[in-house]
Scaffold this motif. Sequence first.
Motif, PDB file in Angstrom:
ATOM      1  N   ARG A   1      -0.021   6.470 -14.386  1.00  0.00           N
ATOM      2  CA  ARG A   1      -1.111   8.009 -13.618  1.00  0.00           C
ATOM      3  C   ARG A   1      -1.524   8.188 -14.544  1.00  0.00           C
ATOM      4  O   ARG A   1      -1.454   8.801 -15.412  1.00  0.00           O
ATOM      5  CB  ARG A   1       0.034   8.293 -13.118  1.00  0.00           C
ATOM      6  CG  ARG A   1      -0.579   9.619 -11.754  1.00  0.00           C
ATOM      7  CD  ARG A   1      -0.481  10.294 -10.992  1.00  0.00           C
ATOM      8  NE  ARG A   1      -0.789  11.252 -10.444  1.00  0.00           N
ATOM      9  CZ  ARG A   1      -0.649  12.306 -10.332  1.00  0.00           C
ATOM     10  NH1 ARG A   1       0.410  13.139 -10.651  1.00  0.00           N
ATOM     11  NH2 ARG A   1      -1.618  13.762 -10.218  1.00  0.00           N
TER      12      ARG A   1
ATOM     13  N   THR B   1       1.004  -1.497  -0.665  1.00  0.00           N
ATOM     14  CA  THR B   1      -0.077   0.552  -0.031  1.00  0.00           C
ATOM     15  C   THR B   1       0.780   1.414   0.562  1.00  0.00           C
ATOM     16  O   THR B   1       0.280   2.288  -0.737  1.00  0.00           O
ATOM     17  CB  THR B   1      -0.795   0.170   1.535  1.00  0.00           C
ATOM     18  OG1 THR B   1      -1.657  -0.876   1.008  1.00  0.00           O
ATOM     19  CG2 THR B   1      -1.990   1.414   1.102  1.00  0.00           C
TER      20      THR B   1
ATOM     21  N   PRO C   1      -3.277  -2.895  -4.377  1.00  0.00           N
ATOM     22  CA  PRO C   1      -2.631  -2.012  -4.158  1.00  0.00           C
ATOM     23  C   PRO C   1      -2.866  -0.630  -5.330  1.00  0.00           C
ATOM     24  O   PRO C   1      -3.101   0.627  -4.961  1.00  0.00           O
ATOM     25  CB  PRO C   1      -1.708  -2.181  -3.624  1.00  0.00           C
ATOM     26  CG  PRO C   1      -1.583  -3.654  -3.068  1.00  0.00           C
ATOM     27  CD  PRO C   1      -2.554  -4.328  -4.423  1.00  0.00           C
ATOM     28  N   PHE C   2      -2.065  -1.022  -6.145  1.00  0.00           N
ATOM     29  CA  PHE C   2      -2.207  -0.075  -7.254  1.00  0.00           C
ATOM     30  C   PHE C   2      -3.894   0.342  -7.767  1.00  0.00           C
ATOM     31  O   PHE C   2      -3.326   1.215  -7.971  1.00  0.00           O
ATOM     32  CB  PHE C   2      -1.012  -0.983  -8.450  1.00  0.00           C
ATOM     33  CG  PHE C   2       0.265  -1.127  -7.388  1.00  0.00           C
ATOM     34  CD1 PHE C   2       0.638  -0.256  -7.296  1.00  0.00           C
ATOM     35  CD2 PHE C   2       0.071  -2.084  -7.363  1.00  0.00           C
ATOM     36  CE1 PHE C   2       2.225  -0.561  -6.800  1.00  0.00           C
ATOM     37  CE2 PHE C   2       1.846  -2.843  -6.818  1.00  0.00           C
ATOM     38  CZ  PHE C   2       2.315  -2.203  -6.715  1.00  0.00           C
TER      39      PHE C   2
ATOM     40  N   SER D   1      -6.263   0.280  -6.840  1.00  0.00           N
ATOM     41  CA  SER D   1      -6.939   1.415  -5.392  1.00  0.00           C
ATOM     42  C   SER D   1      -5.957   2.460  -5.710  1.00  0.00           C
ATOM     43  O   SER D   1      -7.018   3.523  -5.101  1.00  0.00           O
ATOM     44  CB  SER D   1      -6.956   0.818  -3.970  1.00  0.00           C
ATOM     45  OG  SER D   1      -7.255  -0.457  -3.929  1.00  0.00           O
ATOM     46  N   GLU D   2      -4.995   2.836  -5.751  1.00  0.00           N
ATOM     47  CA  GLU D   2      -4.540   4.589  -6.374  1.00  0.00           C
ATOM     48  C   GLU D   2      -4.588   4.817  -7.550  1.00  0.00           C
ATOM     49  O   GLU D   2      -4.324   6.058  -7.778  1.00  0.00           O
ATOM     50  CB  GLU D   2      -2.983   4.458  -6.021  1.00  0.00           C
ATOM     51  CG  GLU D   2      -2.187   3.965  -4.545  1.00  0.00           C
ATOM     52  CD  GLU D   2      -3.224   4.442  -3.564  1.00  0.00           C
ATOM     53  OE1 GLU D   2      -3.728   5.848  -3.534  1.00  0.00           O
ATOM     54  OE2 GLU D   2      -4.017   4.464  -2.398  1.00  0.00           O
ATOM     55  N   ASN D   3      -5.823   4.437  -8.060  1.00  0.00           N
ATOM     56  CA  ASN D   3      -5.805   4.982  -9.712  1.00  0.00           C
ATOM     57  C   ASN D   3      -4.338   4.618 -10.963  1.00  0.00           C
ATOM     58  O   ASN D   3      -4.688   5.949 -11.515  1.00  0.00           O
ATOM     59  CB  ASN D   3      -6.765   6.265  -9.424  1.00  0.00           C
ATOM     60  CG  ASN D   3      -7.897   6.220  -8.857  1.00  0.00           C
ATOM     61  OD1 ASN D   3      -8.573   4.885  -9.066  1.00  0.00           O
ATOM     62  ND2 ASN D   3      -8.599   7.042  -8.183  1.00  0.00           N
TER      63      ASN D   3
ATOM     64  N   ALA E   1       2.892   1.860  -3.189  1.00  0.00           N
ATOM     65  CA  ALA E   1       1.259   2.540  -4.453  1.00  0.00           C
ATOM     66  C   ALA E   1       0.682   3.798  -4.007  1.00  0.00           C
ATOM     67  O   ALA E   1       1.247   4.481  -5.086  1.00  0.00           O
ATOM     68  CB  ALA E   1       0.182   1.056  -4.671  1.00  0.00           C
ATOM     69  N   VAL E   2       0.587   3.902  -3.061  1.00  0.00           N
ATOM     70  CA  VAL E   2       0.789   5.638  -2.389  1.00  0.00           C
ATOM     71  C   VAL E   2       1.895   6.579  -3.087  1.00  0.00           C
ATOM     72  O   VAL E   2       1.385   7.833  -3.916  1.00  0.00           O
ATOM     73  CB  VAL E   2       0.198   5.786  -1.433  1.00  0.00           C
ATOM     74  CG1 VAL E   2       0.462   7.245  -0.498  1.00  0.00           C
ATOM     75  CG2 VAL E   2      -0.949   4.613  -0.687  1.00  0.00           C
TER      76      VAL E   2
ATOM     77  N   ALA F   1       2.026   7.098  -7.217  1.00  0.00           N
ATOM     78  CA  ALA F   1       1.109   7.233  -7.779  1.00  0.00           C
ATOM     79  C   ALA F   1       1.501   9.095  -6.950  1.00  0.00           C
ATOM     80  O   ALA F   1       0.997  10.009  -8.138  1.00  0.00           O
ATOM     81  CB  ALA F   1      -0.363   7.560  -7.215  1.00  0.00           C
ATOM     82  N   ARG F   2       1.836   9.658  -5.655  1.00  0.00           N
ATOM     83  CA  ARG F   2       2.177  10.992  -6.028  1.00  0.00           C
ATOM     84  C   ARG F   2       3.663  11.161  -6.307  1.00  0.00           C
ATOM     85  O   ARG F   2       3.357  12.684  -7.272  1.00  0.00           O
ATOM     86  CB  ARG F   2       2.501  10.730  -3.876  1.00  0.00           C
ATOM     87  CG  ARG F   2       2.998  12.000  -3.460  1.00  0.00           C
ATOM     88  CD  ARG F   2       3.035  12.365  -2.125  1.00  0.00           C
ATOM     89  NE  ARG F   2       3.894  11.154  -1.279  1.00  0.00           N
ATOM     90  CZ  ARG F   2       5.630  11.988  -2.257  1.00  0.00           C
ATOM     91  NH1 ARG F   2       5.355  13.015  -2.705  1.00  0.00           N
ATOM     92  NH2 ARG F   2       6.952  11.371  -1.697  1.00  0.00           N
TER      93      ARG F   2
END
Length: 250
Positions: free
Chosen positions: A250, A121, A206-207, A209-211, A124-125, A128-129
């Motif tokens: 992304r 998680t 997890p990935f 879920s972060e779009n 992935a977060v 994405a950031r």
Amino acid sequence: MKDWDAAAMDWSSQLTAGYDRVREEYNWPAFEAMIGLVTGLEVVDLGCGDGDVTRRLARSGATVTGIDPSEQMIAVARALTQSGDIHYEVVPQEAPFAGLPNSSTDLVVSFMGVMSMRDLTPIAVGAARVLRPGGRLALALLHPCFSHSGMAWRKNNDGSILLELSRYATVSDVPGSITFQTTRENDGSSFAVSRQERTLSSVLTPFLSENLHLTSFEEPQPSAEAVETNRHLRRWRDVAPAFLHLEFKR
Ligand SMILES: C[S@@+](CC[C@H](N)C(=O)[O-])C[C@H]1O[C@@H](n2cnc3c(N)ncnc32)[C@H](O)[C@@H]1O
């Protein structure tokens, strides 16, 4: 991170000796083909280890930041690297992207790092950031269905190879371990590191879920030429792929 700190020298000498033929003849060529040209890109190499992939990407024209929680791995990476297009950082295991600015990266790669990561998680977060809009995250990992401790290779009486599966769905949260032979082949020495096994959905979720949008899902097979020169690769062509290569946008 103690396991990778202790393994750093053995891991790196195995790679620099070209001992890992599966990586050279099968896994890396397929991964490189998936990510395509990297010239001019700003890349983060997550779980960079001794910097082997970091240097390959820099040689192909990228500017690369290699990040890894293992101080020993980063020390070896620095000792092996001359290029000014590479920067290394020791990072927190639970938040490896913490020091990187938002929307600062064109491409995050993690080559064979996912199995060492306890929790996907924050990975992935963080990815994405730090990715710019349209930036990509590329992962190479042992195939969750065909390379785990619930399976075993067997030989049939006629010499053909069989992949025996005793379980899959219970592959989960408890880290197991994976053992590598060292380059000291003749004395049979080896080193072990912890390994997090996951189902396919627990890798992907997890990935997603972060779009992050899944843009490549590849189960590479070794080429016919690679099998010809290295018969040991045949099982991954004839029976099941050893690796899963994923790319998200992304
Ligand atoms: C199998 S090695 C791969 C090294 C390198 N990518 C390569 O292919 O040469 C896995 C690496 O993942 C790193 N690692 C473990 N947990 C991590 C985490 N949470 N975030 C980033 N890297 C991690 C380890 O320290 C180790 O260097």
